[in-house]
Design an enzyme around this catalytic site. Structure first.
Site, mmCIF file in Angstrom:
data_model
loop_
_atom_site.group_PDB
_atom_site.id
_atom_site.type_symbol
_atom_site.label_atom_id
_atom_site.label_comp_id
_atom_site.label_asym_id
_atom_site.label_seq_id
_atom_site.Cartn_x
_atom_site.Cartn_y
_atom_site.Cartn_z
ATOM 1 N N ARG A 37 0.816 -1.220 0.000
ATOM 2 C CA ARG A 37 0.000 0.000 0.000
ATOM 3 C C ARG A 37 0.850 1.271 0.000
ATOM 4 O O ARG A 37 0.490 2.271 -0.603
ATOM 5 C CB ARG A 37 -0.936 -0.017 1.211
ATOM 6 C CG ARG A 37 -1.974 1.079 1.242
ATOM 7 C CD ARG A 37 -2.903 0.881 2.417
ATOM 8 N NE ARG A 37 -2.161 0.738 3.663
ATOM 9 C CZ ARG A 37 -2.664 0.235 4.782
ATOM 10 N NH1 ARG A 37 -3.898 -0.224 4.805
ATOM 11 N NH2 ARG A 37 -1.938 0.161 5.884
ATOM 12 N N SER A 38 1.997 1.214 0.686
ATOM 13 C CA SER A 38 2.823 2.420 0.783
ATOM 14 C C SER A 38 4.065 2.379 -0.108
ATOM 15 O O SER A 38 4.808 3.360 -0.175
ATOM 16 C CB SER A 38 3.244 2.648 2.241
ATOM 17 O OG SER A 38 3.954 1.543 2.748
ATOM 18 N N ARG A 98 7.905 -8.302 23.430
ATOM 19 C CA ARG A 98 8.114 -7.582 24.693
ATOM 20 C C ARG A 98 8.327 -8.481 25.898
ATOM 21 O O ARG A 98 9.141 -8.187 26.770
ATOM 22 C CB ARG A 98 6.935 -6.634 24.959
ATOM 23 C CG ARG A 98 6.915 -5.423 24.049
ATOM 24 C CD ARG A 98 5.667 -4.594 24.282
ATOM 25 N NE ARG A 98 5.596 -3.471 23.343
ATOM 26 C CZ ARG A 98 4.462 -2.842 23.053
ATOM 27 N NH1 ARG A 98 3.320 -3.223 23.594
ATOM 28 N NH2 ARG A 98 4.484 -1.832 22.199
ATOM 29 N N CYS A 128 3.029 2.154 25.179
ATOM 30 C CA CYS A 128 3.115 3.598 25.407
ATOM 31 C C CYS A 128 2.731 4.000 26.831
ATOM 32 O O CYS A 128 3.418 4.822 27.461
ATOM 33 C CB CYS A 128 2.244 4.339 24.397
ATOM 34 S SG CYS A 128 0.569 3.677 24.240
ATOM 35 N N HIS A 240 -1.546 10.800 25.753
ATOM 36 C CA HIS A 240 -2.173 9.976 26.779
ATOM 37 C C HIS A 240 -2.005 10.647 28.149
ATOM 38 O O HIS A 240 -1.035 11.383 28.372
ATOM 39 C CB HIS A 240 -1.510 8.601 26.863
ATOM 40 C CG HIS A 240 -1.793 7.697 25.704
ATOM 41 N ND1 HIS A 240 -2.670 8.001 24.700
ATOM 42 C CD2 HIS A 240 -1.295 6.456 25.411
ATOM 43 C CE1 HIS A 240 -2.701 6.988 23.836
ATOM 44 N NE2 HIS A 240 -1.881 6.050 24.241
#
Length: 336
Positions: A37-38, A98, A128, A240
């Protein structure tokens, strides 16, 4: 120094370009990767145009020193071996690795040295909300061990990506102009609403996002701390915020905590409620630090402190933290 960005067209990928430029990160050559797509899209970086290449299973990473990846956990898992097989350091912004024991989970203000031990060549960028919280908790942990954390997060649309940010803006526009609201990126309409769900629910009733905060905090801080989270999507655009209650082994005064945070790396104290001064997402967007205010004693716990924090999810919550990891590796000469 040859650097790659995987997922260059996304919100975090674009932020990588801005942060690398702003911080004058040493780059001799830059390679951008993306999906079908990119592919072919062009972006300017330091007055030079770069075209997005299709990410493929080949030897494109042979000469790459550091690769910043932010294209989702599935892509990271699929291409990790291609990225790292020639010694490239992969700093991954997804949830893919992670909690793997052989992959360090790093927030430079807390545990930069963990990045030096990476058997698979991968360093994971934390979630985040976890990043912003541990940056604030680390200075307090030095005063007294933190035993328990209770946190309610107020997470912006940006946490769900660039398309989600656009959807929120479009929802407000549709409402004002009397059109039916379209919902694709969230479980419910986000405009004029808050949604007490981020990611999917687990068997214990917590969402995956909430369990990330429990598990990742322990790994980053090398701690037995227990963290109970309620993660909520709100209609701010890209910063946030979190309301945090902590219980320490010994009681701490507000003055001790405030002093520790005022001297902490990556933290800005913004705590003058008498003059209505406290962090808000409208003001922390685009900033590097995590902003902290409303510091006070917990009325329900003599060993408790409660505070409010806010920070830019795309910067410190994603791109900036990854770049800071790379800066640390370069500063200690730990790149191939």
């Amino acid at each position: 120094m040859k650097v790659a960005i995987v997922g260059a067209s996304g919100a975090v990928g674009q932020e990588f370009l801005r942060v690398l430029d702003e911080r004058n990160f040493p780059i001799d050559d830059l390679v951008l990767f993306g999906s079908h797509r990119s592919e072919g899209k062009k972006y300017m970086f330091r007055n030079k145009e770069y075209e997005v290449k299709l990410l493929q299973h080949n030897d494109d990473f042979k000469d790459i020193d550091i690769a910043f990846t932010s294209a989702g956990a599935g892509t990271s898992k699929e291409f990790a071996q291609d990225i790292t097989k020639f010694g490239t350091v992969m700093i991954d912004n997804s949830s893919a690795f992670r909690m793997d024991d052989d992959v360090p989970l790093v927030v430079p203000e807390c545990n930069a040295e963990d990045a030096l031990s990476r058997p698979r060549g991968i360093i994971a960028n934390p979630n985040c909300t976890t990043i912003m919280m541990v940056v604030v908790l680390k200075p307090i942990e030095k005063l007294s061990h933190i035993k328990r954390i209770r946190v309610a997060s107020y997470q912006s649309a940006s946490g769900a990506g660039a398309a989600a940010m656009a959807e929120l803006q479009q929802q407000y526009k549709d409402i004002v102009e009397g059109r039916e609201v379209t919902v694709n990126k969230f479980p419910h309409q986000l405009a004029y609403n808050v949604i007490p769900q981020i990611d999917v629910f687990q068997d214990n009733g917590y969402t995956k996002e909430e369990m990330k905060m429990f598990n990742e905090t322990r790994k980053i801080m090398h701690s037995d701390v227990l963290c109970s989270a309620m993660c909520v999507r709100v209609s701010s655009l890209r910063s946030h915020s979190e309301s945090v209650w902590i219980q320490t082994e010994k009681p701490l005064s507000v003055e001790e905590v405030r002093a520790a945070l005022s001297n902490a790396q990556g933290v800005t104290l913004m705590d003058d409620p008498a003059n209505l001064v406290y962090p808000m997402p409208l003001e922390t967007a685009g900033k590097d630090d995590v902003y902290v205010g409303r510091i006070r004693k917990d009325l329900a716990d003599e060993n408790g402190i409660t505070l409010w924090l806010s920070g830019d999810q795309i910067r410190k919550g994603a791109a900036l933290n990854a770049v800071q990891i790379a800066e640390y590796l370069v500063s200690v000469g730990n790149v191939k």
